[in-house]
Write an enzyme that holds these catalytic residues in place. Structure first.
Site: not given
Length: 607
Positions: A147, A447, A528-529
């Site tokens: 993220y 990733h 959601y993220r």
């Protein structure tokens, strides 16, 4: 030469290093590190770098401001980022950039890193940032990999590393089953603290990897895999430094000398905790968390299902069992591709061709594995005394076997290093490091995640699966879907594993992700993220009422952070000084994260 030294260096361990690993996982971590570096071909850059200066301030003024901050905090606690960027790996990651960057590594990079030791020092840093209008970006431990890691959204921001010196477990209450933590407490560290105190009657809930910050993971609404898997729902009480330097305590913490801050999250009046989750409205320096009672026994189980189309009827079986708490934990339904990849071998062991790995190759590899051939695997856990578990498991067995070809895997047939045992430990509140292995699928493995949310329904699961598979095939990417099943919703977590030294594969990953976000939104599914570079796009999909939610968030941002210094752009929320200047990232803007300057500060209104 440097790469060899880095690969063979000892893995940091607790308690010597706050970000280290538990001693019982040290050998496993060392082996995981070897696997990571065996697949690394990306050259190590040795040249010194000039620090990146954030837009809106001149270099000389910026360096003078850093000298002023050094005088306040101590020179050793303010580091200028003028050194070569080292990627490291999960347990020894950088705090200056994203080690798994999908863009050029110099794109999302910090200018400097500061290390406060107290809430008061965080206040000092915030006041300093307001004085010079320097963007700051707080991290807890920087392990939000997939993220964006530790990278700031605005290039040249000063990173506030809260974890290095603010890593205390301030309280563990063995009667209330609660704790109070600083940002640098990892799941490994909290688990070790409970063991050291002999608190076997309490469990933690851990995500797939235990090295992240409990506080940071919770604020980002991460999940674990016991009945306490919704981490945000299990927090109680925050201490927050606002962007103007004030400090507040939420919930019962606003009442002096109270003793219920960690036991009741709401207090009196509006419930404000939510605005500090996934936001840039404040810096959380303390957080309360609830702990799970030891259920008095547990038993992992695993079922496999042969056909791709079994996913739909499986979801119809899972939903009532999950809502009725017969299926008790946040379980996973994983695809065969991820089951093969998590064994830690490179893709080239199974397939040398281009394009997505063929299904027949995956199934041939599955036949040779201890679990045997399948398309979907359900990893679950039952809790309680033996007779209670037997009752619930009998119901699960009868329902799952309604799907033709369903097979219950005998745990006694599985070797110690089989992935099943990692899921067994995690669902019992024992942190692990096994999940990392599928990153070895490609050279220089990195990733990035796609994470939409949907109801637990056949139609929803199949729509998302079919859409993701089609787009992965279009872009020549191996498809790794896993459904994490909550109480009434599920998260589809799709991990795209890519070679971070291959520009073509990075572009394919980004194009695939942007298509998935748009197509999922058109079907009614939101993430959601998400990764830093996708935040603007994802925020834009939440567009009901002509973007009413973003307009509300922008009003909050301007009220709480009038100078726009705190994590500009996080979750797609830009301060007024940055808006309309090209900072938002989209497919059309390309792989550049910066806009064209910032507005000068507004003159104070004395009327």
């Amino acid at each position: 030469m440097f790469l060899e030294q880095e690969a063979t260096a000892s893995v940091p361990a607790l308690p010597e290093v706050h970000s280290g690993i538990s001693s019982f996982l040290l050998e496993k971590a060392q082996n995981a590190k070897v696997g990571v570096f065996e697949g690394r071909t990306k050259p190590v850059r040795e040249r010194q770098r000039l620090p990146v200066v954030p837009q809106g301030i001149e270099r000389d003024e910026f360096l003078a401001a850093l000298d002023e901050l050094k005088a306040q905090l101590g020179g050793e606690f303010v580091e200028v980022n003028d050194k070569p960027l080292r990627d490291g790996w999960y347990m020894e990651h950088p705090n200056t950039h994203d080690m798994m960057t999908i863009l050029d590594e110099e794109e999302l990079v910090a200018s400097a890193v500061v290390y406060p030791s107290t809430t008061e020092e965080v206040q000092q840093i915030v006041l300093w940032a307001n004085k010079y209008l320097i963007p700051i970006f707080p991290i807890s431990m920087g392990r939000n990999l997939g993220y964006g890691g530790a990278a700031p959204r605005v290039r040249g921001s000063v990173t506030i590393d809260l974890g290095k010196r603010m890593n205390k477990i301030l309280d563990i209450n063995s009667e209330d089953y609660t704790c109070l933590l600083e940002p640098g407490v990892s799941f490994y560290a909290l688990y070790e603290a409970l063991k050291e105190k002999g608190y076997d009657h309490m469990w933690i809930d851990t995500p797939d990897l235990g090295g992240g910050s409990v506080l940071g993971n919770t604020l980002d609404r991460g999940v674990g895999y016991t009945p306490y898997g919704d981490h945000w729902a299990c927090h109680a009480g925050l201490e927050v430094v606002l962007p103007t330097g004030e400090v507040i305590r939420t919930g019962m913490g606003a009442l002096p000398e109270n003793n219920t801050w960690q036991t009741f999250p709401y207090g009196f009046g509006p419930y404000s905790d939510g605005i500090f989750s996934q936001s840039n409205f404040g810096i959380v320096t303390k957080m309360g968390m609830t702990l799970m009672p030891n259920p008095g026994g547990y038993e992992s189980f695993m079922y496999t299902f042969q056909n791709e189309e079994d996913l739909g009827p499986l979801m119809e079986i899972i939903r009532p069992l999950r809502i009725g708490m017969i299926l008790e934990n946040v379980a996973q339904v994983r695809h065969i591709a991820q089951t093969i990849a998590v064994r830690g071998h490179p893709r080239s062991k199974f397939y040398q061709g281009s394009g997505p790995i063929p299904d027949e190759v995956l199934h041939a590899a599955a036949v040779e594995s201890p679990v045997g051939d399948h398309t979907w695997a359900y990893y679950g856990m039952s809790y309680g005394p033996p007779h209670i578990r037997a009752y619930k498991l009998a119901i699960v067995d009868a329902e799952f076997r309604k799907i033709p070809g369903a097979k219950k895997v005998d745990p006694k047939s599985l070797p110690e290093d089989e992935y099943f045992w990692s899921r067994d430990r995690i669902a019992a509140g024992i942190p692990d490091i096994h999940e990392l292995r599928w990153v070895n699928w490609t050279p220089n493995g990195a990733h990035i995640a796609f994470s939409p949310v949907s109801p637990i329904r056949s139609a929803d699961a199949m729509k998302l699966f079919d859409m993701g598979k089609k787009l992965h095939h279009q872009y020549g990417i191996d498809f790794f879907p896993a459904f994490c099943v909550g109480l009434r919703e599920m998260h589809l977590i799709v991990e795209i594993v890519f070679d971070r030294d291959d520009a073509e594969r990075k572009k394919a990953a980004m194009d695939c992700l942007r298509d998935m976000i748009d197509q999922a939104a058109a079907l009614g599914y939101g993430e959601y993220r998400t990764h830093l570079v996708l935040m603007d796009q994802v925020a834009g999909t939440y567009s009901w009422g002509d973007g009413a939610l973003m307009k509300f968030n922008e009003r909050l941002k301007d009220a709480l952070d009038p100078n726009g210094i705190l994590a500009p752009g996080k979750s797609g929320i830009w301060p007024k000084r940055y808006r309309g200047r090209g900072w938002e990232m989209s497919r059309e803007s390309g792989p550049v994260s910066e806009g064209k300057g910032v507005a000068p500060p507004e003159a104070p209104n004395h009327s």
